[in-house]
Design a protein around this motif. Structure first.
Motif, short mmCIF file in Angstrom:
data_model
loop_
_atom_site.label_atom_id
_atom_site.label_comp_id
_atom_site.label_asym_id
_atom_site.label_seq_id
_atom_site.Cartn_x
_atom_site.Cartn_y
_atom_site.Cartn_z
N UNK A 305 0.83 -1.21 0.00
CA UNK A 305 0.00 0.00 0.00
C UNK A 305 0.86 1.25 0.00
N UNK A 306 1.91 1.24 0.82
CA UNK A 306 2.79 2.40 0.93
C UNK A 306 3.56 2.62 -0.36
N UNK A 307 3.99 1.54 -0.98
CA UNK A 307 4.72 1.63 -2.25
C UNK A 307 3.83 2.22 -3.34
N UNK A 308 2.56 1.79 -3.36
CA UNK A 308 1.62 2.27 -4.39
C UNK A 308 1.41 3.78 -4.31
N UNK A 309 1.51 4.33 -3.09
CA UNK A 309 1.26 5.76 -2.90
C UNK A 309 2.31 6.64 -3.57
N UNK A 310 3.48 6.07 -3.87
CA UNK A 310 4.54 6.85 -4.52
C UNK A 310 4.13 7.36 -5.90
N UNK A 311 3.15 6.71 -6.52
CA UNK A 311 2.82 7.00 -7.91
C UNK A 311 1.60 7.90 -8.05
N UNK A 322 2.25 0.90 -16.95
CA UNK A 322 3.45 1.55 -16.43
C UNK A 322 3.09 2.41 -15.22
N UNK A 323 3.81 2.20 -14.12
CA UNK A 323 3.56 2.97 -12.91
C UNK A 323 4.00 4.42 -13.07
N UNK A 324 4.90 4.67 -13.98
CA UNK A 324 5.41 6.04 -14.17
C UNK A 324 4.83 6.71 -15.41
N UNK A 325 4.73 5.98 -16.50
CA UNK A 325 4.27 6.58 -17.76
C UNK A 325 2.76 6.47 -17.96
N UNK A 326 2.09 5.67 -17.14
CA UNK A 326 0.64 5.60 -17.23
C UNK A 326 0.09 4.18 -17.19
#
Length: 412
Positions: A305-311, A322-326
């Motif tokens: 859950x905490x990791x997902x919040x980074x995005x 893509x977690x960064x590009x979409x």
């Protein structure tokens, strides 16, 4: 005489020998016939056993097919209910968009009217030569005249200030309504995209059942009945969830109010500003979300859950992973879980069967919250993080913002 006797004896012995031979031949034939019958009987039994084995195999296959049909019927019913809920949601959103558009148009018209009124006011001041309130005061012939002019100036200033404040408030209202309208339209587009994904999943399941079920139409009718019952059950469960969420929100509000009161009393009792400042610094330095570095395998639900919040803030892209590009909703959840070594299906309808189901009351950080055509990661305390729409991207939200179909626990 003796010769005659031996001749008769020889004839008698030959007769007996022939009789014995014939008898032995008869026994041998009978034994052969019995062996043949026994062999035939064994062959018949073997054939019977083989037929029975085939029947048992066919029966087992039928049971397997019946089980597959039953499972498919349940899946089809669930997806049908999801499609129906999504269609209801889209219809509601369209009504909301129509109302939001009306509110926006009215506010925009009000803004334009206020703008033109202010333009006329400025034009009037210019034409009358009232370019300076100070000049107006300087033209006073006496203190009484100055006081009258000062009062007049104040009234003009108050009027102009009020017009300006009203205009600024209207401009802000228009901007908020426009933002809300665009978000609703984007949410509608995301829901329509998710509806198409659900319909695709439904068609795959229907085609699979059509190949298996002889009485396909009967099974389809049964699935429709189950879908209606399932939809009603989902609505009932979510009404209870909303009730619990409201109670929890009220409890938290009371708790926060009590804490604020306690803190106020504590600050009142402690007048040492330096100590208060140091306490505030300590609190601020300890705040903020901890960033969990990517890692393969392991990790608790809270880590996920905490990791997902980074995005949060990254874009929503239909079909993206893509977690960064979409990413879209299921692409986001799949990619987050993959980092921790968990493999879950690609689309939201399949993710509703991943892991094991738990109740919303048992939900823990890292669980999947599944909606009609949508999926999110639970953060705890009624909050989620999810890839929402093209307009809002990956963002935080309330878990009960729309009906919940299932809560899935992926992490053991």
């Amino acid at each position: 005489m003796r010769k005659k006797f031996f001749s008769l004896l020889l004839i008698f012995i030959l007769a007996i020998s022939m009789t014995q031979t014939a008898y032995a031949t008869s026994i041998s034939d009978l034994q052969k016939q019995r062996q043949e019958k026994e062999n035939q009987k064994k062959g018949t039994q073997n054939q019977l056993d083989s037929v029975n084995d085939q029947i048992n195999d066919l029966s087992g296959e039928k049971d397997d097919v019946d089980a597959q049909i039953s499972e498919l019927t349940g899946q089809i019913a669930e997806i049908m209910a999801s499609v129906s809920l999504l269609e209801d949601e889209i219809a509601d959103t369209q009504v909301q968009i129509e109302q939001a558009q009306k509110d926006y148009d009215e506010a925009k018209a009000k803004e334009e009217a206020q703008y033109h009124a202010m333009k006329k006011r400025i034009q009037y001041l210019y034409e009358k030569g009232e370019t300076s309130y100070l000049e107006l005061l300087m033209e006073a012939k006496s203190w009484a005249d100055m006081l009258n002019k000062a009062e007049y100036v104040q009234e003009i200033y108050t009027y102009d200030r009020k017009m300006l404040d009203n205009y600024a408030a209207t401009v802000q209202e228009v901007a908020q309504l426009k933002e809300s309208l665009e978000e609703q339209k984007s949410e509608l587009e995301a829901s329509e995209y998710e509806l198409e994904q659900e319909k695709d999943s439904l068609q795959v399941s229907l085609d699979e059942q059509k190949e298996l079920a002889v009485d396909y139409e009967v099974q389809l009718a049964k699935a429709k009945q189950e879908a209606a019952a399932y939809k009603a059950k989902i609505k009932q469960q979510n009404a209870e969830i909303q009730k619990l969420a409201s109670q929890e929100a009220a409890r938290k509000a009371e708790e926060e109010a009590r804490k604020r009161e306690e803190e106020a009393q504590k600050k009142k009792q402690n007048s040492q500003s330096a100590q208060n400042s140091s306490n505030g610094t300590a609190t601020a330095s300890s705040g903020g979300a901890k960033t969990v570095p990517p890692k393969i395998g392991g990790g608790s639900g809270s880590d996920i859950a905490q990791y997902a919040c980074q995005f949060v803030g990254n874009p929503y892209v239909p079909g993206g992973t893509s977690l960064t590009n979409g990413a879209d909703c299921s692409g986001f959840t799949q990619s987050v879980y993959r980092v921790y070594g968990y493999s879950i299906p690609r689309n939201s309808s399949s993710q509703r069967s991943a892991g094991r189901e738990v109740s919303y009351e048992e939900a823990q950080p890292g669980d999947l919250i599944c909606y009609a055509g949508h999926v999110a990661i639970y953060l705890g305390n009624g909050r989620i993080v999810h890839a929402s729409s093209v307009k809002t991207g990956i963002k935080y939200g309330n878990a009960t913002y729309k009906p919940i179909l299932s809560v899935r626990r992926i992490v053991n």
